[in-house]
Design a protein around this motif. Structure first.
Motif, short mmCIF file in Angstrom:
data_model
loop_
_atom_site.label_atom_id
_atom_site.label_comp_id
_atom_site.label_asym_id
_atom_site.label_seq_id
_atom_site.Cartn_x
_atom_site.Cartn_y
_atom_site.Cartn_z
N ARG A 54 -34.93 15.97 4.52
CA ARG A 54 -35.49 14.82 3.53
C ARG A 54 -36.25 14.00 4.48
O ARG A 54 -35.60 13.36 5.58
N VAL A 55 -37.25 13.55 3.88
CA VAL A 55 -38.19 12.53 4.16
C VAL A 55 -37.30 11.05 4.56
O VAL A 55 -36.91 10.53 3.53
N ALA A 56 -37.44 10.47 5.53
CA ALA A 56 -36.96 9.25 6.12
C ALA A 56 -38.13 8.34 6.27
O ALA A 56 -38.43 8.36 7.33
N ALA A 57 -38.64 7.62 5.24
CA ALA A 57 -39.59 6.76 5.60
C ALA A 57 -39.50 5.27 5.37
O ALA A 57 -40.42 4.35 5.43
N GLU A 58 -38.30 4.82 4.91
CA GLU A 58 -37.90 3.48 4.96
C GLU A 58 -37.08 3.23 6.34
O GLU A 58 -37.19 3.89 7.24
N GLY A 59 -36.55 2.12 6.24
CA GLY A 59 -35.69 1.62 7.53
C GLY A 59 -35.84 0.28 7.99
O GLY A 59 -36.35 -0.64 7.21
N LEU A 60 -35.61 0.22 9.29
CA LEU A 60 -35.89 -1.20 9.91
C LEU A 60 -36.29 -1.01 11.36
O LEU A 60 -36.33 -0.04 12.17
N VAL A 61 -37.04 -2.08 11.64
CA VAL A 61 -37.57 -2.42 13.15
C VAL A 61 -36.76 -3.40 13.67
O VAL A 61 -36.37 -4.33 12.90
N GLU A 62 -36.07 -3.18 14.88
CA GLU A 62 -35.23 -4.59 15.47
C GLU A 62 -35.85 -4.39 16.83
O GLU A 62 -36.38 -3.58 17.49
N ILE A 63 -35.62 -5.80 17.45
CA ILE A 63 -36.07 -5.97 18.93
C ILE A 63 -34.62 -6.58 19.50
O ILE A 63 -33.79 -7.15 19.07
N SER A 64 -34.69 -6.40 20.81
CA SER A 64 -33.76 -6.95 21.71
C SER A 64 -34.43 -7.47 23.02
O SER A 64 -35.19 -6.62 23.45
N ILE A 65 -34.03 -8.69 23.27
CA ILE A 65 -34.82 -9.30 24.34
C ILE A 65 -33.58 -9.93 25.29
O ILE A 65 -32.63 -10.62 24.64
N SER A 66 -33.76 -9.55 26.77
CA SER A 66 -32.83 -10.33 27.52
C SER A 66 -33.07 -11.94 27.49
O SER A 66 -34.05 -12.43 27.13
N GLU A 67 -32.01 -12.46 28.17
CA GLU A 67 -31.88 -13.98 28.00
C GLU A 67 -32.99 -14.50 28.75
O GLU A 67 -33.39 -15.65 28.19
N ASP A 68 -33.37 -14.05 29.60
CA ASP A 68 -34.52 -14.67 30.49
C ASP A 68 -35.96 -14.16 30.21
O ASP A 68 -36.93 -14.65 30.93
N GLY A 69 -35.92 -13.32 29.22
CA GLY A 69 -37.21 -12.73 28.45
C GLY A 69 -37.81 -11.70 29.46
O GLY A 69 -38.74 -11.55 29.31
N SER A 70 -37.14 -11.33 30.65
CA SER A 70 -37.50 -10.50 31.69
C SER A 70 -37.77 -9.06 30.98
O SER A 70 -38.64 -8.03 31.59
N LYS A 71 -37.29 -8.66 30.14
CA LYS A 71 -37.04 -7.38 29.71
C LYS A 71 -36.90 -7.44 28.08
O LYS A 71 -36.20 -8.09 27.50
N ALA A 72 -37.31 -6.47 27.37
CA ALA A 72 -37.51 -6.35 25.82
C ALA A 72 -37.50 -5.04 25.33
O ALA A 72 -38.13 -4.16 26.05
N ALA A 73 -36.96 -4.70 24.17
CA ALA A 73 -37.04 -3.33 23.48
C ALA A 73 -37.25 -3.65 22.07
O ALA A 73 -36.94 -4.64 21.42
N VAL A 74 -37.96 -2.66 21.24
CA VAL A 74 -38.40 -2.62 20.09
C VAL A 74 -38.08 -1.39 19.46
O VAL A 74 -38.59 -0.32 19.95
N VAL A 75 -37.50 -1.08 18.59
CA VAL A 75 -37.03 0.26 17.76
C VAL A 75 -37.48 0.25 16.60
O VAL A 75 -37.24 -0.73 15.72
N GLU A 76 -37.68 1.56 16.01
CA GLU A 76 -37.84 1.75 14.46
C GLU A 76 -36.78 2.96 14.34
O GLU A 76 -36.72 4.00 14.61
N VAL A 77 -35.75 2.50 13.39
CA VAL A 77 -34.79 3.64 12.83
C VAL A 77 -34.77 3.86 11.05
O VAL A 77 -35.27 2.86 10.61
N ASN A 78 -35.38 5.04 10.81
CA ASN A 78 -35.73 5.40 9.52
C ASN A 78 -34.34 5.89 8.66
O ASN A 78 -33.66 6.53 9.12
N SER A 79 -34.44 5.38 7.40
CA SER A 79 -33.61 6.04 6.46
C SER A 79 -34.42 6.46 5.19
O SER A 79 -35.79 6.09 5.10
N GLU A 80 -33.83 7.09 4.26
CA GLU A 80 -34.33 7.79 2.92
C GLU A 80 -34.89 6.58 1.98
O GLU A 80 -36.07 6.61 1.19
N THR A 81 -34.01 5.47 1.79
CA THR A 81 -34.14 4.44 0.91
C THR A 81 -34.18 2.96 1.45
O THR A 81 -33.37 2.92 2.46
#
Length: 305
Positions: A54-81
């Motif tokens: 089934r098509v999962a085209a909704e969802g969220l984008v989230e970010i996580s950044i270390s306290e000193d800003g030296s590393k960071a990540a951004v992810v997209e996780v999809n749901s159907e609705t």
């Protein structure tokens, strides 16, 4: 009966359940493959497989950044609705995934799915399958990016309750706190204007030539003399490049400044040079073909009318 890796793999492919769940089921039924499948179905752990198409085209984008800003990540996780995207359990899962990416060295979604989930015995894939079974929708971890470079600071921005997420990498000797506000402004610019490149130096020559040919044909179609078309196109192309290059764009908070001039002004205030070296912008569901549905009709089907 000894439970082999190939047996676990086969059951997992049939049911979509987690590896540990498959192994436990096989052990419980003494290696009987059919009974193991039935057992997983009875426990609701085989639901993920039924929903995977089934098509999962909704969802969220989230970010996580270390306290000193030296590393960071951004992810997209999809749901159907969008309903599930607003679910606290789903939100927590997406945040966990961003943290896992931040604190690991995974480079592909496949590697991420095989990672242990926050120090637990279960893998990310197994937890994802369990969430699908519990929440009742197909979900998938679509993509992620990770920044980590010495001498750089990452700043992020989430827009629209997780519909758009942006990370900006800044080359600077300044601290994360010193560049936080400026970096957030630049990230907001990227969220709003979606520039294709950071500066004109980054523009692909093929892109320039392609756009030039289109603009020349437009001018000819407008009836402009062929002798002056090329000179006209130079001006139009320069204007267009300003729209697709971050540093040349008009700053959304002050149209009298370009983004480059805004960054330079902030760098002078801080007393340390700042250079944008990378960016990433995720928008939920971009590029996924969504199935158009009539919501009223869908509800009517659910209640049997």
């Amino acid at each position: 009966m000894a439970i082999t890796a190939s047996m676990v793999k086969e059951i997992r492919e049939k049911t979509g359940a987690g590896m540990m769940d498959c192994k436990k089921a096989l052990t419980e039924v003494d290696g009987d493959m059919e009974k193991a499948v039935d057992l997983l179905r009875e426990k609701g752990l085989a639901k993920a497989a039924k929903k995977s198409g089934r098509v999962a085209a909704e969802g969220l984008v989230e970010i996580s950044i270390s306290e000193d800003g030296s590393k960071a990540a951004v992810v997209e996780v999809n749901s159907e609705t969008d309903f599930v995207a607003k679910n606290d359990e789903f939100k927590g899962f997406v945040k966990d995934i961003a943290d896992i990416v931040l604190n690991s060295n995974v480079s592909t979604v496949e590697e991420l799915l095989a990672e242990k989930y926050l120090g637990q015995e279960e893998t990310v894939q197994e937890v994802l399958n369990a969430k699908i079974a519990t929440i009742g929708e197909n979900m998938n971890i679509r993509r992620f990016e990770r920044f980590e470079e010495e001498g750089c600071k990452a700043v992020g921005y989430i827009h629209g309750a997780g519909k758009i997420g942006v990370l900006v990498k800044l080359e600077t000797e300044a601290s994360a706190d010193e560049v936080m506000d400026m970096g957030r402004d630049v990230a907001m610019q990227i969220a709003a204007m979606n520039p294709k490149y950071i500066s004109s130096d980054d523009v692909d020559p093929e892109y320039v030539e392609h756009e030039k040919q289109i603009l020349m044909q437009q001018a000819l179609n407008e009836g402009k003399p062929a002798a002056i078309v090329e000179k006209m196109v130079v001006g139009r192309l320069q204007k267009q490049l300003k729209e697709v290059c971050l540093l040349d764009q008009a700053f959304v908070k002050d149209g009298d400044l370009t983004v480059a001039k805004y960054i330079d002004a902030e760098a002078k205030k801080i007393g340390k040079a700042i250079k944008v070296t990378d960016k990433v912008r995720f928008s939920v569901g971009e590029g996924i073909e969504k199935k158009e549905e009539n919501f009223a009709e869908e509800v009517a089907k659910q209640i049997g009318r």
